[in-house]
Design a protein around this motif. Structure first.
Motif, PDB file in Angstrom:
ATOM      1  N   PRO A 134       0.836  -1.213   0.000  1.00  0.00           N
ATOM      2  CA  PRO A 134       0.000   0.000   0.000  1.00  0.00           C
ATOM      3  C   PRO A 134       0.866   1.256   0.000  1.00  0.00           C
ATOM      4  O   PRO A 134       1.895   1.311   0.674  1.00  0.00           O
ATOM      5  N   TRP A 135       0.409   2.248  -0.759  1.00  0.00           N
ATOM      6  CA  TRP A 135       1.144   3.506  -0.822  1.00  0.00           C
ATOM      7  C   TRP A 135       0.730   4.363   0.369  1.00  0.00           C
ATOM      8  O   TRP A 135      -0.340   4.966   0.408  1.00  0.00           O
ATOM      9  N   PHE A 136       1.590   4.429   1.387  1.00  0.00           N
ATOM     10  CA  PHE A 136       1.223   5.024   2.674  1.00  0.00           C
ATOM     11  C   PHE A 136       1.293   6.540   2.701  1.00  0.00           C
ATOM     12  O   PHE A 136       0.988   7.155   3.718  1.00  0.00           O
ATOM     13  N   LEU A 137       1.715   7.186   1.586  1.00  0.00           N
ATOM     14  CA  LEU A 137       1.782   8.648   1.543  1.00  0.00           C
ATOM     15  C   LEU A 137       0.682   9.242   0.669  1.00  0.00           C
ATOM     16  O   LEU A 137       0.795  10.380   0.218  1.00  0.00           O
ATOM     17  N   ALA A 138      -0.375   8.488   0.460  1.00  0.00           N
ATOM     18  CA  ALA A 138      -1.429   8.951  -0.452  1.00  0.00           C
ATOM     19  C   ALA A 138      -2.164  10.178   0.056  1.00  0.00           C
ATOM     20  O   ALA A 138      -2.799  10.890  -0.718  1.00  0.00           O
ATOM     21  N   LYS A 139      -2.073  10.437   1.337  1.00  0.00           N
ATOM     22  CA  LYS A 139      -2.731  11.618   1.898  1.00  0.00           C
ATOM     23  C   LYS A 139      -2.094  12.916   1.398  1.00  0.00           C
ATOM     24  O   LYS A 139      -2.737  13.957   1.328  1.00  0.00           O
ATOM     25  N   PHE A 140      -0.821  12.841   1.048  1.00  0.00           N
ATOM     26  CA  PHE A 140      -0.076  14.044   0.689  1.00  0.00           C
ATOM     27  C   PHE A 140      -0.024  14.199  -0.834  1.00  0.00           C
ATOM     28  O   PHE A 140       0.377  13.278  -1.544  1.00  0.00           O
ATOM     29  N   HIS A 141      -0.405  15.380  -1.304  1.00  0.00           N
ATOM     30  CA  HIS A 141      -0.406  15.644  -2.753  1.00  0.00           C
ATOM     31  C   HIS A 141       0.827  16.472  -3.120  1.00  0.00           C
ATOM     32  O   HIS A 141       1.190  17.414  -2.426  1.00  0.00           O
ATOM     33  N   ASN A 142       1.459  16.077  -4.201  1.00  0.00           N
ATOM     34  CA  ASN A 142       2.588  16.844  -4.727  1.00  0.00           C
ATOM     35  C   ASN A 142       2.503  16.875  -6.245  1.00  0.00           C
ATOM     36  O   ASN A 142       1.775  16.078  -6.845  1.00  0.00           O
ATOM     37  N   ASP A 143       3.197  17.781  -6.840  1.00  0.00           N
ATOM     38  CA  ASP A 143       3.283  17.861  -8.304  1.00  0.00           C
ATOM     39  C   ASP A 143       4.749  17.822  -8.693  1.00  0.00           C
ATOM     40  O   ASP A 143       5.547  18.618  -8.184  1.00  0.00           O
ATOM     41  N   ARG A 144       5.083  16.905  -9.601  1.00  0.00           N
ATOM     42  CA  ARG A 144       6.466  16.777 -10.035  1.00  0.00           C
ATOM     43  C   ARG A 144       6.540  16.779 -11.553  1.00  0.00           C
ATOM     44  O   ARG A 144       5.636  16.294 -12.235  1.00  0.00           O
ATOM     45  N   SER A 145       7.625  17.315 -12.047  1.00  0.00           N
ATOM     46  CA  SER A 145       7.872  17.280 -13.487  1.00  0.00           C
ATOM     47  C   SER A 145       8.682  16.038 -13.832  1.00  0.00           C
ATOM     48  O   SER A 145       9.561  15.628 -13.074  1.00  0.00           O
ATOM     49  N   PHE A 146       8.386  15.472 -14.981  1.00  0.00           N
ATOM     50  CA  PHE A 146       9.113  14.319 -15.494  1.00  0.00           C
ATOM     51  C   PHE A 146       9.460  14.584 -16.950  1.00  0.00           C
ATOM     52  O   PHE A 146       8.905  15.482 -17.593  1.00  0.00           O
ATOM     53  N   LEU A 147      10.367  13.781 -17.472  1.00  0.00           N
ATOM     54  CA  LEU A 147      10.798  13.930 -18.865  1.00  0.00           C
ATOM     55  C   LEU A 147      10.953  12.552 -19.484  1.00  0.00           C
ATOM     56  O   LEU A 147      11.763  11.748 -19.019  1.00  0.00           O
ATOM     57  N   SER A 148      10.179  12.290 -20.518  1.00  0.00           N
ATOM     58  CA  SER A 148      10.297  10.995 -21.187  1.00  0.00           C
ATOM     59  C   SER A 148      11.547  10.972 -22.057  1.00  0.00           C
ATOM     60  O   SER A 148      11.960  12.006 -22.596  1.00  0.00           O
TER      61      SER A 148
END
Length: 203
Positions: A134-148
């Motif tokens: 289980p992903w235990f940090l689901a309560k916290f929202h963040n935005d990240r940039s990625f690059l394919s």
């Protein structure tokens, strides 16, 4: 052994360097010898050659270890680690040099790159989802940039072939940001696993 570069060519793409030492056993000076000093040596050889473009892969860590809002190319560098400091010092040297006519310098600061054979944190996250943890940090929202890797390849080809693009620092990223929660969901769907978002919120 004598170092040789082609007398003529379109570009040198400098990807070599010492990345993060997760085991924390490396001497900090090693970062500067590899990421700064060898970059300077290669760039000086480039200046004496007939190669047109020098593309240096730096890192967003050269300017910031943490980003609160938006990171653009004009931010003043304040790295806190030997890795980031060595990358920034290499950038600073390159930018101070006078480029001969017809030559260009591109400093690329990519965010986290994803694609086949990816390693690092994305691979660790994939393994967590694959094992059904289980992903235990689901309560916290963040935005990240990625690059394919495909977008990276497209951008490099465009820069090399388009003479209208001027020298400078360029941050590379995909158009859209993703939260870690969205990544977990995408990985789950890709693996054909059922994803119950609410069950991950343990706090």
């Amino acid at each position: 052994m004598e170092k040789k570069l082609p007398k003529e060519g379109l570009a040198i793409i400098h990807l070599a360097g010492k990345a993060h030492d997760t085991n924390k056993i490396s001497d900090s000076e090693v970062y500067f010898k590899i990421n700064r000093d060898l970059t300077i040596e290669l760039f000086n050889t480039f200046l004496q050659s007939n190669v047109r473009d020098f593309i240096y892969f730096s890192s967003v860590k050269a300017v910031a270890d943490k980003v609160d809002k938006f990171l653009d190319e004009n931010i003043a560098g304040n790295p806190q680690t030997p890795y980031g400091k060595s990358k920034l010092e290499a950038e600073q040297y390159l930018l101070k040099q006078l480029l001969p006519e017809g030559k260009r310098l591109f400093i690329i600061r990519p965010c986290m790159i994803h694609g086949p054979g990816n390693k690092g944190n994305l691979n660790l996250l994939y393994k967590v989802v694959e094992k059904g943890i289980p992903w235990f940090l689901a309560k916290f929202h963040n935005d990240r940039s990625f690059l394919s890797i495909d977008n990276l390849s497209f951008l490099l080809e465009r820069m090399i072939n388009d003479q209208q693009i001027s020298s400078g620092i360029y941050n590379f990223a995909d158009d859209e940001t993703l939260s870690t929660n969205e990544l977990v969901e995408l990985i789950s769907k890709g693996l054909g696993k059922k994803y119950d978002y609410c069950s991950f919120q343990f706090f």
